[in-house]
Design a protein around this motif. Structure first.
Motif, PDB file in Angstrom:
ATOM      1  N   GLN A 207     -41.586 -20.701  23.963  1.00 35.55           N
ATOM      2  CA  GLN A 207     -42.749 -20.702  24.831  1.00 35.55           C
ATOM      3  C   GLN A 207     -42.315 -20.943  26.283  1.00 35.55           C
ATOM      4  O   GLN A 207     -41.441 -21.751  26.548  1.00 35.55           O
ATOM      5  CB  GLN A 207     -43.702 -21.812  24.379  1.00 35.55           C
ATOM      6  CG  GLN A 207     -45.093 -21.726  24.922  1.00 35.55           C
ATOM      7  CD  GLN A 207     -45.981 -22.768  24.278  1.00 35.55           C
ATOM      8  OE1 GLN A 207     -45.703 -23.967  24.368  1.00 35.55           O
ATOM      9  NE2 GLN A 207     -47.031 -22.326  23.623  1.00 35.55           N
ATOM     10  N   ILE A 208     -42.937 -20.220  27.210  1.00 37.81           N
ATOM     11  CA  ILE A 208     -42.668 -20.353  28.637  1.00 37.81           C
ATOM     12  C   ILE A 208     -43.822 -21.137  29.269  1.00 37.81           C
ATOM     13  O   ILE A 208     -44.991 -20.874  28.984  1.00 37.81           O
ATOM     14  CB  ILE A 208     -42.555 -18.971  29.330  1.00 37.81           C
ATOM     15  CG1 ILE A 208     -41.486 -18.119  28.666  1.00 37.81           C
ATOM     16  CG2 ILE A 208     -42.311 -19.124  30.824  1.00 37.81           C
ATOM     17  CD1 ILE A 208     -40.084 -18.583  28.879  1.00 37.81           C
ATOM     18  N   ILE A 209     -43.483 -22.069  30.156  1.00 37.07           N
ATOM     19  CA  ILE A 209     -44.460 -22.889  30.862  1.00 37.07           C
ATOM     20  C   ILE A 209     -44.367 -22.566  32.343  1.00 37.07           C
ATOM     21  O   ILE A 209     -43.277 -22.537  32.906  1.00 37.07           O
ATOM     22  CB  ILE A 209     -44.164 -24.397  30.668  1.00 37.07           C
ATOM     23  CG1 ILE A 209     -44.044 -24.752  29.190  1.00 37.07           C
ATOM     24  CG2 ILE A 209     -45.186 -25.257  31.386  1.00 37.07           C
ATOM     25  CD1 ILE A 209     -45.254 -24.469  28.361  1.00 37.07           C
TER      26      ILE A 209
ATOM     27  N   TYR B  17     -40.627 -22.525  36.324  1.00 37.35           N
ATOM     28  CA  TYR B  17     -40.784 -22.103  34.929  1.00 37.35           C
ATOM     29  C   TYR B  17     -39.905 -22.959  34.028  1.00 37.35           C
ATOM     30  O   TYR B  17     -38.748 -23.217  34.346  1.00 37.35           O
ATOM     31  CB  TYR B  17     -40.415 -20.620  34.773  1.00 37.35           C
ATOM     32  CG  TYR B  17     -41.358 -19.720  35.519  1.00 37.35           C
ATOM     33  CD1 TYR B  17     -42.547 -19.300  34.937  1.00 37.35           C
ATOM     34  CD2 TYR B  17     -41.073 -19.310  36.817  1.00 37.35           C
ATOM     35  CE1 TYR B  17     -43.428 -18.484  35.625  1.00 37.35           C
ATOM     36  CE2 TYR B  17     -41.951 -18.494  37.515  1.00 37.35           C
ATOM     37  CZ  TYR B  17     -43.127 -18.089  36.910  1.00 37.35           C
ATOM     38  OH  TYR B  17     -44.002 -17.286  37.593  1.00 37.35           O
ATOM     39  N   PHE B  18     -40.478 -23.396  32.931  1.00 39.79           N
ATOM     40  CA  PHE B  18     -39.780 -24.164  31.907  1.00 39.79           C
ATOM     41  C   PHE B  18     -39.849 -23.364  30.614  1.00 39.79           C
ATOM     42  O   PHE B  18     -40.727 -22.524  30.443  1.00 39.79           O
ATOM     43  CB  PHE B  18     -40.458 -25.516  31.674  1.00 39.79           C
ATOM     44  CG  PHE B  18     -40.543 -26.399  32.876  1.00 39.79           C
ATOM     45  CD1 PHE B  18     -39.518 -27.276  33.177  1.00 39.79           C
ATOM     46  CD2 PHE B  18     -41.655 -26.380  33.708  1.00 39.79           C
ATOM     47  CE1 PHE B  18     -39.598 -28.109  34.273  1.00 39.79           C
ATOM     48  CE2 PHE B  18     -41.753 -27.202  34.807  1.00 39.79           C
ATOM     49  CZ  PHE B  18     -40.719 -28.070  35.099  1.00 39.79           C
TER      50      PHE B  18
ATOM     51  N   ASN C 147     -32.691 -31.627  29.833  1.00 42.27           N
ATOM     52  CA  ASN C 147     -33.520 -31.513  28.630  1.00 42.27           C
ATOM     53  C   ASN C 147     -33.581 -30.102  28.071  1.00 42.27           C
ATOM     54  O   ASN C 147     -34.457 -29.796  27.261  1.00 42.27           O
ATOM     55  CB  ASN C 147     -34.930 -32.031  28.931  1.00 42.27           C
ATOM     56  CG  ASN C 147     -34.921 -33.488  29.282  1.00 42.27           C
ATOM     57  OD1 ASN C 147     -34.733 -34.335  28.420  1.00 42.27           O
ATOM     58  ND2 ASN C 147     -35.101 -33.800  30.551  1.00 42.27           N
ATOM     59  N   ASN C 148     -32.672 -29.242  28.512  1.00 42.02           N
ATOM     60  CA  ASN C 148     -32.587 -27.864  28.019  1.00 42.02           C
ATOM     61  C   ASN C 148     -33.933 -27.140  28.153  1.00 42.02           C
ATOM     62  O   ASN C 148     -34.413 -26.501  27.226  1.00 42.02           O
ATOM     63  CB  ASN C 148     -32.097 -27.844  26.569  1.00 42.02           C
ATOM     64  CG  ASN C 148     -31.614 -26.473  26.168  1.00 42.02           C
ATOM     65  OD1 ASN C 148     -31.248 -25.658  27.000  1.00 42.02           O
ATOM     66  ND2 ASN C 148     -31.619 -26.212  24.870  1.00 42.02           N
ATOM     67  N   LEU C 149     -34.523 -27.255  29.347  1.00 39.24           N
ATOM     68  CA  LEU C 149     -35.805 -26.607  29.619  1.00 39.24           C
ATOM     69  C   LEU C 149     -35.660 -25.401  30.546  1.00 39.24           C
ATOM     70  O   LEU C 149     -36.655 -24.806  30.958  1.00 39.24           O
ATOM     71  CB  LEU C 149     -36.782 -27.618  30.243  1.00 39.24           C
ATOM     72  CG  LEU C 149     -37.218 -28.768  29.344  1.00 39.24           C
ATOM     73  CD1 LEU C 149     -37.921 -29.844  30.142  1.00 39.24           C
ATOM     74  CD2 LEU C 149     -38.085 -28.268  28.223  1.00 39.24           C
ATOM     75  N   ASP C 150     -34.410 -25.042  30.885  1.00 33.73           N
ATOM     76  CA  ASP C 150     -34.172 -23.871  31.732  1.00 33.73           C
ATOM     77  C   ASP C 150     -34.574 -22.608  30.994  1.00 33.73           C
ATOM     78  O   ASP C 150     -34.503 -22.528  29.779  1.00 33.73           O
ATOM     79  CB  ASP C 150     -32.688 -23.756  32.100  1.00 33.73           C
ATOM     80  CG  ASP C 150     -32.263 -24.804  33.104  1.00 33.73           C
ATOM     81  OD1 ASP C 150     -33.038 -25.052  34.048  1.00 33.73           O
ATOM     82  OD2 ASP C 150     -31.168 -25.373  32.944  1.00 33.73           O
ATOM     83  N   THR C 151     -34.980 -21.606  31.765  1.00 39.07           N
ATOM     84  CA  THR C 151     -35.307 -20.312  31.186  1.00 39.07           C
ATOM     85  C   THR C 151     -34.572 -19.211  31.940  1.00 39.07           C
ATOM     86  O   THR C 151     -34.403 -19.294  33.148  1.00 39.07           O
ATOM     87  CB  THR C 151     -36.826 -20.043  31.205  1.00 39.07           C
ATOM     88  OG1 THR C 151     -37.070 -18.782  30.612  1.00 39.07           O
ATOM     89  CG2 THR C 151     -37.412 -20.074  32.598  1.00 39.07           C
TER      90      THR C 151
END
Length: 153
Positions: free
Chosen positions: A84-86, A76-77, A57-61
């Motif tokens: 925005q970083i989660i 971390y997402f 889902n392209n949530l890598d950071t």
């Protein structure tokens, strides 16, 4: 007489709300204002599923690396469309159950300024961030968790 009882009831409610607010303000622990979710899957399997969800889902950071520190595993997402970083955490409850925490979020360009998932006392101020986390991350993890449990049975 009715007015007297009404004042007593209102006073009790106000004092109760005050004590609740004070307890909420001094939330215990490092992640006292995190939103928690119980998942019926082992920690190791959950980490694998989270990594799959992040890549699919392209949530890598690239800004933060996932790591284990004592009992906590920090994850971390990144919402790339919102910059925005989660920050999320997992912690094993037992061998077959893990607690998943939505801890905080921030703008990627801020050097600090993390906002706790339950930063605000009034729940409706927190609900938008939590709903977005649940729809973009948690629901996808839960779907894969159910699939994983069905495949192991």
């Amino acid at each position: 007489m009715i007015r007297k009882y009404s004042l007593i009831v209102i006073s009790i409610l106000v004092v109760g709300l005050l004590f609740y607010y004070i307890g909420w303000s001094f939330s215990p622990g490092s992640y006292g204002k995190a939103e928690t979710y119980e998942l019926n899957i082992s920690e190791e399997t959950l980490i694998e599923i989270i990594n799959e969800v992040k890549s699919e889902n392209n949530l890598d950071t690239n800004s933060f690396a996932d790591y284990k520190n004592g009992h906590w595993f920090s994850i971390y997402f990144e919402y790339k469309d919102k910059n925005q970083i989660i920050h999320a955490l997992i912690r094993p409850k037992n061998k077959k159950s893990t607690t998943f925490y939505f801890s905080a979020y921030k703008n990627k360009t801020d050097s600090g300024n993390w906002i706790d998932a339950n930063e605000y006392f009034w729940w409706w101020k927190n609900s938008q961030a939590k709903k977005e986390f649940e729809s973009r991350i948690l629901n996808k993890i839960e779907q894969k968790t159910k699939t994983q449990v069905l495949n192991t049975d």
